[in-house]
Design a protein around this motif. Structure first.
Motif, PDB file in Angstrom:
ATOM      1  N   UNK A  49     -94.246 -22.734   3.564  1.00 14.41           N
ATOM      2  CA  UNK A  49     -94.170 -22.598   2.110  1.00 14.41           C
ATOM      3  C   UNK A  49     -93.334 -23.714   1.496  1.00 14.41           C
ATOM      4  N   UNK A  50     -92.279 -24.140   2.181  1.00 14.52           N
ATOM      5  CA  UNK A  50     -91.494 -25.271   1.680  1.00 14.52           C
ATOM      6  C   UNK A  50     -92.337 -26.540   1.712  1.00 14.52           C
ATOM      7  N   UNK A  51     -93.140 -26.708   2.747  1.00 17.50           N
ATOM      8  CA  UNK A  51     -94.010 -27.884   2.847  1.00 17.50           C
ATOM      9  C   UNK A  51     -95.055 -27.892   1.738  1.00 17.50           C
ATOM     10  N   UNK A  52     -95.639 -26.739   1.441  1.00 14.12           N
ATOM     11  CA  UNK A  52     -96.689 -26.663   0.438  1.00 14.12           C
ATOM     12  C   UNK A  52     -96.119 -26.720  -0.977  1.00 14.12           C
ATOM     13  N   UNK A  53     -95.069 -25.949  -1.255  1.00 15.89           N
ATOM     14  CA  UNK A  53     -94.514 -25.852  -2.597  1.00 15.89           C
ATOM     15  C   UNK A  53     -93.201 -26.598  -2.725  1.00 15.89           C
TER      16      UNK A  53
END
Length: 59
Positions: free
Chosen positions: A41-45
């Motif tokens: 989720x950190x990578x995507x957002x």
């Protein structure tokens, strides 16, 4: 209700269940997927208002 054996077996499932009840198994089965989901989720957002978003709007 009476159970009937139909001849279906899944080899080595017992070993995986016993491993999952150990401390190392709990780490692998519970904590590691949670950490991977947070990292994903950190990578995507990761940077919703940063340079990458504004460059896409301008270009």
């Amino acid at each position: 209700m009476v159970g009937e054996y139909i001849g279906l077996t899944i080899p080595c499932v017992g070993y995986a269940i016993v491993f999952a009840t150990s401390k190392q198994g709990a780490l692998l089965v519970l904590i590691l997927p949670g950490v991977l989901l947070v990292a994903y989720s950190v990578f995507i957002f990761g940077d919703p208002c940063g340079k990458s978003t504004s460059q896409r709007i301008i270009n």
